[in-house]
Motif scaffolding. Structure first.
Motif, PDB file in Angstrom:
ATOM      1  N   PRO A 131     -20.149 -14.231  11.985  1.00 28.32           N
ATOM      2  CA  PRO A 131     -19.459 -15.518  12.122  1.00 28.32           C
ATOM      3  C   PRO A 131     -19.570 -16.079  13.548  1.00 28.32           C
ATOM      4  O   PRO A 131     -19.421 -15.351  14.525  1.00 28.32           O
ATOM      5  CB  PRO A 131     -17.994 -15.170  11.799  1.00 28.32           C
ATOM      6  CG  PRO A 131     -18.039 -13.831  11.118  1.00 28.32           C
ATOM      7  CD  PRO A 131     -19.197 -13.127  11.757  1.00 28.32           C
ATOM      8  N   VAL A 132     -19.840 -17.370  13.623  1.00 25.94           N
ATOM      9  CA  VAL A 132     -19.883 -18.068  14.916  1.00 25.94           C
ATOM     10  C   VAL A 132     -19.041 -19.331  14.765  1.00 25.94           C
ATOM     11  O   VAL A 132     -19.298 -20.144  13.869  1.00 25.94           O
ATOM     12  CB  VAL A 132     -21.335 -18.441  15.307  1.00 25.94           C
ATOM     13  CG1 VAL A 132     -21.356 -19.176  16.651  1.00 25.94           C
ATOM     14  CG2 VAL A 132     -22.225 -17.202  15.371  1.00 25.94           C
ATOM     15  N   GLU A 133     -18.014 -19.477  15.619  1.00 23.15           N
ATOM     16  CA  GLU A 133     -17.182 -20.692  15.563  1.00 23.15           C
ATOM     17  C   GLU A 133     -17.811 -21.756  16.454  1.00 23.15           C
ATOM     18  O   GLU A 133     -18.155 -21.488  17.606  1.00 23.15           O
ATOM     19  CB  GLU A 133     -15.744 -20.390  16.025  1.00 23.15           C
ATOM     20  CG  GLU A 133     -14.866 -21.636  15.985  1.00 23.15           C
ATOM     21  CD  GLU A 133     -13.370 -21.354  16.079  1.00 23.15           C
ATOM     22  OE1 GLU A 133     -12.951 -20.180  16.025  1.00 23.15           O
ATOM     23  OE2 GLU A 133     -12.607 -22.346  16.203  1.00 23.15           O
ATOM     24  N   VAL A 134     -17.984 -22.964  15.884  1.00 26.12           N
ATOM     25  CA  VAL A 134     -18.655 -24.035  16.635  1.00 26.12           C
ATOM     26  C   VAL A 134     -17.827 -25.315  16.614  1.00 26.12           C
ATOM     27  O   VAL A 134     -17.101 -25.597  15.657  1.00 26.12           O
ATOM     28  CB  VAL A 134     -20.073 -24.340  16.076  1.00 26.12           C
ATOM     29  CG1 VAL A 134     -20.973 -23.126  16.177  1.00 26.12           C
ATOM     30  CG2 VAL A 134     -20.021 -24.827  14.639  1.00 26.12           C
ATOM     31  N   ILE A 135     -17.979 -26.090  17.684  1.00 21.54           N
ATOM     32  CA  ILE A 135     -17.410 -27.445  17.739  1.00 21.54           C
ATOM     33  C   ILE A 135     -18.123 -28.274  16.650  1.00 21.54           C
ATOM     34  O   ILE A 135     -19.355 -28.195  16.538  1.00 21.54           O
ATOM     35  CB  ILE A 135     -17.678 -28.048  19.138  1.00 21.54           C
ATOM     36  CG1 ILE A 135     -17.004 -27.230  20.241  1.00 21.54           C
ATOM     37  CG2 ILE A 135     -17.301 -29.528  19.189  1.00 21.54           C
ATOM     38  CD1 ILE A 135     -15.510 -27.355  20.337  1.00 21.54           C
ATOM     39  N   PRO A 136     -17.371 -29.042  15.834  1.00 21.43           N
ATOM     40  CA  PRO A 136     -18.000 -29.728  14.694  1.00 21.43           C
ATOM     41  C   PRO A 136     -19.261 -30.528  15.035  1.00 21.43           C
ATOM     42  O   PRO A 136     -20.267 -30.432  14.326  1.00 21.43           O
ATOM     43  CB  PRO A 136     -16.874 -30.620  14.165  1.00 21.43           C
ATOM     44  CG  PRO A 136     -15.627 -29.845  14.488  1.00 21.43           C
ATOM     45  CD  PRO A 136     -15.896 -29.197  15.815  1.00 21.43           C
ATOM     46  N   MET A 137     -19.258 -31.302  16.125  1.00 19.34           N
ATOM     47  CA  MET A 137     -20.434 -32.151  16.398  1.00 19.34           C
ATOM     48  C   MET A 137     -21.665 -31.327  16.804  1.00 19.34           C
ATOM     49  O   MET A 137     -22.787 -31.827  16.786  1.00 19.34           O
ATOM     50  CB  MET A 137     -20.132 -33.197  17.493  1.00 19.34           C
ATOM     51  CG  MET A 137     -20.044 -32.640  18.873  1.00 19.34           C
ATOM     52  SD  MET A 137     -19.941 -33.921  20.161  1.00 19.34           S
ATOM     53  CE  MET A 137     -21.622 -34.500  20.234  1.00 19.34           C
ATOM     54  N   TYR A 141     -27.019 -28.490  15.931  1.00 15.81           N
ATOM     55  CA  TYR A 141     -27.704 -28.033  17.150  1.00 15.81           C
ATOM     56  C   TYR A 141     -27.585 -26.516  17.278  1.00 15.81           C
ATOM     57  O   TYR A 141     -28.574 -25.804  17.496  1.00 15.81           O
ATOM     58  CB  TYR A 141     -27.108 -28.724  18.388  1.00 15.81           C
ATOM     59  CG  TYR A 141     -27.567 -28.089  19.668  1.00 15.81           C
ATOM     60  CD1 TYR A 141     -28.865 -28.291  20.138  1.00 15.81           C
ATOM     61  CD2 TYR A 141     -26.727 -27.226  20.391  1.00 15.81           C
ATOM     62  CE1 TYR A 141     -29.312 -27.663  21.285  1.00 15.81           C
ATOM     63  CE2 TYR A 141     -27.163 -26.599  21.538  1.00 15.81           C
ATOM     64  CZ  TYR A 141     -28.458 -26.822  21.988  1.00 15.81           C
ATOM     65  OH  TYR A 141     -28.907 -26.183  23.111  1.00 15.81           O
ATOM     66  N   VAL A 142     -26.354 -26.023  17.127  1.00 17.71           N
ATOM     67  CA  VAL A 142     -26.154 -24.573  17.272  1.00 17.71           C
ATOM     68  C   VAL A 142     -26.930 -23.828  16.184  1.00 17.71           C
ATOM     69  O   VAL A 142     -27.545 -22.788  16.444  1.00 17.71           O
ATOM     70  CB  VAL A 142     -24.644 -24.213  17.224  1.00 17.71           C
ATOM     71  CG1 VAL A 142     -24.447 -22.701  17.185  1.00 17.71           C
ATOM     72  CG2 VAL A 142     -23.910 -24.797  18.420  1.00 17.71           C
ATOM     73  N   VAL A 191     -20.944 -23.507  21.102  1.00 19.15           N
ATOM     74  CA  VAL A 191     -20.345 -22.295  20.523  1.00 19.15           C
ATOM     75  C   VAL A 191     -18.975 -22.079  21.167  1.00 19.15           C
ATOM     76  O   VAL A 191     -18.843 -22.103  22.388  1.00 19.15           O
ATOM     77  CB  VAL A 191     -21.245 -21.059  20.761  1.00 19.15           C
ATOM     78  CG1 VAL A 191     -20.496 -19.760  20.464  1.00 19.15           C
ATOM     79  CG2 VAL A 191     -22.504 -21.151  19.902  1.00 19.15           C
ATOM     80  N   VAL A 192     -17.977 -21.873  20.329  1.00 17.77           N
ATOM     81  CA  VAL A 192     -16.629 -21.579  20.838  1.00 17.77           C
ATOM     82  C   VAL A 192     -16.480 -20.068  21.008  1.00 17.77           C
ATOM     83  O   VAL A 192     -15.995 -19.592  22.032  1.00 17.77           O
ATOM     84  CB  VAL A 192     -15.555 -22.123  19.876  1.00 17.77           C
ATOM     85  CG1 VAL A 192     -14.155 -21.790  20.372  1.00 17.77           C
ATOM     86  CG2 VAL A 192     -15.718 -23.635  19.697  1.00 17.77           C
ATOM     87  N   ALA A 193     -16.883 -19.321  19.993  1.00 20.50           N
ATOM     88  CA  ALA A 193     -16.836 -17.854  20.080  1.00 20.50           C
ATOM     89  C   ALA A 193     -17.788 -17.275  19.044  1.00 20.50           C
ATOM     90  O   ALA A 193     -18.027 -17.882  17.995  1.00 20.50           O
ATOM     91  CB  ALA A 193     -15.427 -17.333  19.829  1.00 20.50           C
TER      92      ALA A 193
END
Ligand code: 5RP
Length: 218
Positions: A131-137, A141-142, A191-193
């Motif tokens: 799991p990778v938490e990402v900023i929606p926008m 890209y991520v 990437v947030v975490a």
């Protein structure tokens, strides 16, 4: 012993690490057993810092005060589950989507006690999608950057984290060097975490099997 009984047994064993003060509490079905068990010692603790809205609700329902980490300060102990664990006590976490708050509480805690059943123990992390938490926008890209690293990211649709972000579950990784991949993914903008817990691994791993609960770590 079925998997749920193992989860209950390892959660009960973790109560042995709880003395007093404020306890860091993770998220998931194993931790739900721990929260139940914690209610039996709630008279001797001051409360809990919780890694998710779901755990907060359960703690409050049992009359255990939930504190903000900013008020609580450094914690002595954090108890949480994992999706995979290796012999170095490196983990994959975030199956429940709470990885960012889990990582923050683990970082703020002196001792991280990880509780798993024996199905979670692996030689090489990565069979469980990372799991990778990402900023929606930043989602697309991520995802492209994770693909360039050899992964196959899948957007966990219809799921929003407690922080208002999205989760990419990354398949196909054979994580032979967890601290290195953790750093590389952390460095991707947006990437947030990332759900690799290797730079700050567990300190103690309690593993429930048919023969009872055994411990890895000091
Ligand atoms: C939640 C987590 C959990 O610890 C992990 O998914 C294990 O869950 P369970 O105890 O239900 O097997 O990281 O974000």
């Amino acid at each position: 012993m079925n998997q749920d009984s193992k989860k209950a047994a390892v959660a009960e064993a973790a109560i042995g690490y709880v003395s007093e003060g404020i306890i860091g509490v993770g998220t998931g079905s194993t931790v739900n057993h721990f929260i139940e068990a914690l209610s039996s010692v709630k008279a001797r603790i001051d409360g809990a810092v919780s890694s998710s809205e779901a755990s907060t609700e359960r703690l409050k329902a049992l009359g255990i005060p939930v504190l903000d980490l900013n008020q609580a300060g450094p914690l002595d102990i954090y108890v949480d589950g994992a999706d995979e664990a290796n012999e170095h006590l490196h983990l994959i976490k975030g199956g429940g989507g709470a990885l960012t708050r889990e990582k923050i509480i683990a970082a703020a805690s002196e001792k991280f006690v990880c509780i798993v059943d024996d199905t979670k123990l692996v030689d090489v992390l990565g069979a469980f999608p990372l799991p990778v938490e990402v900023i929606p926008m930043a989602r697309s890209y991520v995802a492209r950057q994770l693909t360039a690293l050899g992964g196959r990211p899948v957007w966990r649709e219809d799921f929003v984290t407690d922080n208002g972000n999205l989760i990419l579950d990354v398949h196909n990784f054979q994580i032979v060097d967890p601290p290195s991949l953790e750093s590389r993914i952390n460095d991707i903008v947006g990437v947030v975490a990332v759900g690799i817990f290797a730079r700050r691994p567990a300190d103690v791993l309690l593993i429930a099997g048919d023969e009872g609960v055994r411990k890895m770590g000091p």
